[in-house]
Design a protein around this motif. Sequence first.
Motif, PDB file in Angstrom:
ATOM      1  N   PRO A 270     -10.162  38.673 -50.880  1.00  0.00           N
ATOM      2  CA  PRO A 270      -9.424  39.757 -50.229  1.00  0.00           C
ATOM      3  C   PRO A 270      -9.822  41.151 -50.701  1.00  0.00           C
ATOM      4  O   PRO A 270      -9.519  42.128 -50.022  1.00  0.00           O
ATOM      5  CB  PRO A 270      -7.961  39.463 -50.567  1.00  0.00           C
ATOM      6  CG  PRO A 270      -7.991  38.551 -51.732  1.00  0.00           C
ATOM      7  CD  PRO A 270      -9.276  37.786 -51.651  1.00  0.00           C
ATOM      8  N   ASP A 271     -10.478  41.260 -51.836  1.00  0.00           N
ATOM      9  CA  ASP A 271     -10.886  42.600 -52.289  1.00  0.00           C
ATOM     10  C   ASP A 271     -12.385  42.834 -52.058  1.00  0.00           C
ATOM     11  O   ASP A 271     -13.000  43.641 -52.746  1.00  0.00           O
ATOM     12  CB  ASP A 271     -10.488  42.859 -53.757  1.00  0.00           C
ATOM     13  CG  ASP A 271     -11.060  41.836 -54.741  1.00  0.00           C
ATOM     14  OD1 ASP A 271     -11.582  40.788 -54.283  1.00  0.00           O
ATOM     15  OD2 ASP A 271     -10.981  42.083 -55.954  1.00  0.00           O
TER      16      ASP A 271
ATOM     17  N   PRO B 295     -14.312  44.027 -48.915  1.00  0.00           N
ATOM     18  CA  PRO B 295     -14.364  44.420 -47.501  1.00  0.00           C
ATOM     19  C   PRO B 295     -15.801  44.375 -46.966  1.00  0.00           C
ATOM     20  O   PRO B 295     -16.745  44.168 -47.739  1.00  0.00           O
ATOM     21  CB  PRO B 295     -13.829  45.853 -47.521  1.00  0.00           C
ATOM     22  CG  PRO B 295     -14.239  46.371 -48.861  1.00  0.00           C
ATOM     23  CD  PRO B 295     -14.167  45.191 -49.799  1.00  0.00           C
TER      24      PRO B 295
ATOM     25  N   GLU C 191     -17.905  46.555 -46.160  1.00  0.00           N
ATOM     26  CA  GLU C 191     -18.852  47.487 -46.788  1.00  0.00           C
ATOM     27  C   GLU C 191     -19.444  46.937 -48.089  1.00  0.00           C
ATOM     28  O   GLU C 191     -20.510  47.368 -48.508  1.00  0.00           O
ATOM     29  CB  GLU C 191     -18.168  48.820 -47.079  1.00  0.00           C
ATOM     30  CG  GLU C 191     -18.070  49.756 -45.888  1.00  0.00           C
ATOM     31  CD  GLU C 191     -16.995  49.366 -44.878  1.00  0.00           C
ATOM     32  OE1 GLU C 191     -16.329  48.328 -45.065  1.00  0.00           O
ATOM     33  OE2 GLU C 191     -16.846  50.099 -43.892  1.00  0.00           O
ATOM     34  N   GLU C 192     -18.723  46.037 -48.751  1.00  0.00           N
ATOM     35  CA  GLU C 192     -19.208  45.519 -50.038  1.00  0.00           C
ATOM     36  C   GLU C 192     -19.660  44.071 -49.942  1.00  0.00           C
ATOM     37  O   GLU C 192     -19.949  43.434 -50.956  1.00  0.00           O
ATOM     38  CB  GLU C 192     -18.112  45.636 -51.109  1.00  0.00           C
ATOM     39  CG  GLU C 192     -17.611  47.051 -51.367  1.00  0.00           C
ATOM     40  CD  GLU C 192     -18.664  47.966 -51.999  1.00  0.00           C
ATOM     41  OE1 GLU C 192     -19.747  47.482 -52.373  1.00  0.00           O
ATOM     42  OE2 GLU C 192     -18.385  49.168 -52.086  1.00  0.00           O
TER      43      GLU C 192
ATOM     44  N   LEU D 155     -11.849  39.132 -43.431  1.00  0.00           N
ATOM     45  CA  LEU D 155     -10.466  39.388 -43.030  1.00  0.00           C
ATOM     46  C   LEU D 155     -10.404  40.568 -42.065  1.00  0.00           C
ATOM     47  O   LEU D 155     -11.205  41.503 -42.162  1.00  0.00           O
ATOM     48  CB  LEU D 155      -9.599  39.687 -44.251  1.00  0.00           C
ATOM     49  CG  LEU D 155      -9.394  38.511 -45.219  1.00  0.00           C
ATOM     50  CD1 LEU D 155     -10.388  38.570 -46.345  1.00  0.00           C
ATOM     51  CD2 LEU D 155      -7.970  38.485 -45.749  1.00  0.00           C
TER      52      LEU D 155
ATOM     53  N   ALA E  64      -7.446  43.250 -40.543  1.00  0.00           N
ATOM     54  CA  ALA E  64      -6.077  43.704 -40.805  1.00  0.00           C
ATOM     55  C   ALA E  64      -5.525  44.474 -39.611  1.00  0.00           C
ATOM     56  O   ALA E  64      -6.301  44.897 -38.741  1.00  0.00           O
ATOM     57  CB  ALA E  64      -6.084  44.585 -42.045  1.00  0.00           C
TER      58      ALA E  64
ATOM     59  N   THR F 117      -4.747  47.361 -39.536  1.00  0.00           N
ATOM     60  CA  THR F 117      -5.306  48.708 -39.567  1.00  0.00           C
ATOM     61  C   THR F 117      -6.804  48.727 -39.235  1.00  0.00           C
ATOM     62  O   THR F 117      -7.415  49.786 -39.253  1.00  0.00           O
ATOM     63  CB  THR F 117      -5.141  49.309 -40.982  1.00  0.00           C
ATOM     64  OG1 THR F 117      -5.602  48.322 -41.925  1.00  0.00           O
ATOM     65  CG2 THR F 117      -3.700  49.654 -41.289  1.00  0.00           C
ATOM     66  N   SER F 118      -7.389  47.568 -38.939  1.00  0.00           N
ATOM     67  CA  SER F 118      -8.854  47.516 -38.789  1.00  0.00           C
ATOM     68  C   SER F 118      -9.367  48.255 -37.556  1.00  0.00           C
ATOM     69  O   SER F 118     -10.424  48.872 -37.577  1.00  0.00           O
ATOM     70  CB  SER F 118      -9.334  46.066 -38.733  1.00  0.00           C
ATOM     71  OG  SER F 118      -9.115  45.434 -39.963  1.00  0.00           O
ATOM     72  N   LYS F 119      -8.621  48.183 -36.476  1.00  0.00           N
ATOM     73  CA  LYS F 119      -8.930  48.903 -35.235  1.00  0.00           C
ATOM     74  C   LYS F 119     -10.417  48.878 -34.876  1.00  0.00           C
ATOM     75  O   LYS F 119     -10.952  47.839 -34.541  1.00  0.00           O
ATOM     76  CB  LYS F 119      -8.398  50.337 -35.316  1.00  0.00           C
ATOM     77  CG  LYS F 119      -6.882  50.336 -35.491  1.00  0.00           C
ATOM     78  CD  LYS F 119      -6.264  51.685 -35.268  1.00  0.00           C
ATOM     79  CE  LYS F 119      -4.755  51.584 -35.347  1.00  0.00           C
ATOM     80  NZ  LYS F 119      -4.197  52.088 -36.582  1.00  0.00           N
ATOM     81  N   GLN F 120     -11.062  50.042 -34.924  1.00  0.00           N
ATOM     82  CA  GLN F 120     -12.461  50.144 -34.462  1.00  0.00           C
ATOM     83  C   GLN F 120     -13.421  49.341 -35.340  1.00  0.00           C
ATOM     84  O   GLN F 120     -14.579  49.159 -34.990  1.00  0.00           O
ATOM     85  CB  GLN F 120     -12.889  51.622 -34.366  1.00  0.00           C
ATOM     86  CG  GLN F 120     -13.370  52.288 -35.647  1.00  0.00           C
ATOM     87  CD  GLN F 120     -12.282  52.494 -36.703  1.00  0.00           C
ATOM     88  OE1 GLN F 120     -11.108  52.221 -36.506  1.00  0.00           O
ATOM     89  NE2 GLN F 120     -12.709  53.000 -37.865  1.00  0.00           N
ATOM     90  N   ARG F 121     -12.940  48.843 -36.466  1.00  0.00           N
ATOM     91  CA  ARG F 121     -13.805  48.084 -37.372  1.00  0.00           C
ATOM     92  C   ARG F 121     -13.933  46.616 -36.966  1.00  0.00           C
ATOM     93  O   ARG F 121     -14.807  45.905 -37.455  1.00  0.00           O
ATOM     94  CB  ARG F 121     -13.243  48.150 -38.807  1.00  0.00           C
ATOM     95  CG  ARG F 121     -13.223  49.547 -39.378  1.00  0.00           C
ATOM     96  CD  ARG F 121     -12.398  49.641 -40.668  1.00  0.00           C
ATOM     97  NE  ARG F 121     -12.742  48.646 -41.661  1.00  0.00           N
ATOM     98  CZ  ARG F 121     -13.785  48.742 -42.488  1.00  0.00           C
ATOM     99  NH1 ARG F 121     -14.574  49.799 -42.423  1.00  0.00           N
ATOM    100  NH2 ARG F 121     -14.028  47.790 -43.358  1.00  0.00           N
TER     101      ARG F 121
ATOM    102  N   ILE G  59     -16.954  43.833 -37.984  1.00  0.00           N
ATOM    103  CA  ILE G  59     -16.629  42.727 -38.880  1.00  0.00           C
ATOM    104  C   ILE G  59     -16.855  41.388 -38.181  1.00  0.00           C
ATOM    105  O   ILE G  59     -17.487  40.479 -38.730  1.00  0.00           O
ATOM    106  CB  ILE G  59     -15.166  42.832 -39.380  1.00  0.00           C
ATOM    107  CG1 ILE G  59     -14.972  44.094 -40.202  1.00  0.00           C
ATOM    108  CG2 ILE G  59     -14.781  41.591 -40.193  1.00  0.00           C
ATOM    109  CD1 ILE G  59     -13.513  44.440 -40.484  1.00  0.00           C
TER     110      ILE G  59
ATOM    111  N   LEU H 251       0.977  44.564 -42.384  1.00  0.00           N
ATOM    112  CA  LEU H 251       0.623  45.408 -43.520  1.00  0.00           C
ATOM    113  C   LEU H 251       1.192  44.777 -44.778  1.00  0.00           C
ATOM    114  O   LEU H 251       2.089  43.944 -44.721  1.00  0.00           O
ATOM    115  CB  LEU H 251       1.222  46.801 -43.329  1.00  0.00           C
ATOM    116  CG  LEU H 251       0.640  47.633 -42.194  1.00  0.00           C
ATOM    117  CD1 LEU H 251       1.336  48.988 -42.142  1.00  0.00           C
ATOM    118  CD2 LEU H 251      -0.856  47.826 -42.366  1.00  0.00           C
ATOM    119  N   GLY H 252       0.690  45.235 -45.922  1.00  0.00           N
ATOM    120  CA  GLY H 252       1.264  44.802 -47.183  1.00  0.00           C
ATOM    121  C   GLY H 252       0.618  43.556 -47.746  1.00  0.00           C
ATOM    122  O   GLY H 252      -0.465  43.150 -47.337  1.00  0.00           O
TER     123      GLY H 252
END
Lengths: 257, 399
Positions: free
Chosen positions: A123-124, A126, A128-129, A147, A149, A151-155, A159, A173-174
């Motif tokens: 989970p840690d 993303p 980019e890494e 994953l 989320a 909040t991922s929207k345009q991502r 992904i 969230l959370g």
Amino acid sequence: MSKIKNAFANGKAFIPFITCGDPDLETTAAAVRAAAENGADLIELGIPFSDPTAEGPVIQGANIRALKSGTTTDKIFDMVRELRKDVTVPMVFMTYANVVFSYGAERFLATCQKIGMDGLILPDLPFEEKNEFAPLCEAHDVDLVSLIAPTSKQRIAMIAREAKGFLYIVSSLGVTGVRNEIQTDLSSMVQSVRQNTELPCAIGFGISTPEQARKMSGISDGAIVGSAIIKLLEKYGKQAPKYIGEYVKSMKTAIVA
Amino acid sequence: MTKEPQNRGRFGIHGGQYIPETLMNAVIELEEAYHRCKEDPLFQRELETLLNDYAGRPSRLYFAEKMTKELGGAKIYLKREDLNHTGAHKINNVLGQALLAKKMGKTRLIAETGAGQHGVATATAAALMGMECVVFMGEEDTKRQALNVYRMKLLGAEVIPVKTGTATLKDAVSEAMREWTSRISDTHYCLGSVMGPHPFPTIVRDFQAVISREIKEQLREKEGCLPDAVIACVGGGSNAIGSFYHFIEDKEVALIGCEAAGRGIDSKETAATINTGSLGIFHGMKSYFCQDEYGQIAPVYSISAGLDYPGVGPEHAYLHDIGRAKYVPVTDDEAVDAFEYLARTEGIIPAIESAHAVAYAMKFAPTLAKENIIVVTLSGRGDKDCAAIARYRGEIIHE
């Protein structure tokens, strides 16, 4: 071909999560068998971490109990080796980047391959890494699960296009934990995922009841449940596998109904 | 100057963005907003006004004459960040981030705090700018630093004691990160040190770099030269990177970070990350951490709540790798001695964190010649520590 695909071959998938070593590894092995015998399609095995920043209080507690009982990555590998003598259900590890990194990523993933683990969820880590581990995962036939989320929207497109195994859709969230209500517009998230990949997607975070599981797997390909199972372990300790078996059965029945 | 970190906040191999997907868009937005503000003269003017008129900058560079004479070596200057409003360097970063958050339309600040100085600074900025504020603080630290808990509440902040793990700074950071993943749209995570995921290590460094910019100017005025060494304490490393930054390219200036060794680097009760840790990935960054062979983060210890952290900022890890800065361990005992020494000798009560830097200066200055100059950053004032130090000496005082 990845064995994770098989998990989604029997209709909607039910995916339980179990923290290894809570309260001890014998109980974990029994819980895995109980889950597999009662219809779990894929099992997520958590390797405990001292500071699980994506977890709510319930799974944090499991991590603490597991580490207190002396659980280590090596002992978990031994447990999986033993399980794989008869348990064929696809299994993935869920842990934190530092657990893999400090073990030596090459050594960790080579062992995963050898003992028959099918995937890895961090989970840690993303998008980019992900190159920190993705090439090694690929080399050892371990699917590095991505994953998505709320909040991922345009991502999502980015992904999903490079995803492996299945997509883990975070419902809310959370942190992890049981929720009464899930309000995210998950259908449109799933739709965006499906526009970009053929891979199955399962929803997790906050699911505990059969109704929630039915609803979530109705809009996706499966439901992931963690905290509700950990609560059984917390309550029943070494006796938990029996209850986990019953629980998995009720959840699997609900989602295929 | 060290340039912008390359590759999403890499300092050499350190740094990065090892955080949940849920937070990725938040850190990307933060980076974009930060770059806009950095180039915006209006933002910079507003920040400068706040730093000068509200926080009391520039802070003094004070020649510690008595100390210099007593120790009998290099000339010792003290950079008095303890004289800033709220009593520590933390305000430099907080005013910058709070203003940035406001420009981003955020109405709520959350923060972690160890000693409570960053929490107090964040609560202060929130009060000033009319923002909501929630501070996460390890339960152990709320006891060690009860006065600061009261100050935060007085300033209108909510203080949440964190009971998980070792109930200290690392757990407060974890809890603040968890809170941020649950509420992002109106909330800015005002991280207090040069750590965490990119862009935090860069943003916090830039806001703290005012310390070294001033040291350079002030020393040029007073002595007409560069210092031979700059010494600062390092937990996450924000006052240290702030003190080092404008000297990084001046290779003749030695940069020395003082880590909290607790009961000694040979004991398990230490927080000296660079001296005892190993490479890892935690709290959003790749850097050095105190951890076991399986990557479990160690329960570190220091008398100083502000340095009691198992990691170090990625830029420090990099400066260590390339040999540009040196990181030395300082024990509880040495720090407490220095705390008392500075009070007695110069009439200045430093924060126990800053006392770690003073302690090393006391060992180092006598080894240099009289024409050498060292600058020691006093990152904060020590009022908050008096009760704990009294306890350490076996004396119970009632606050």
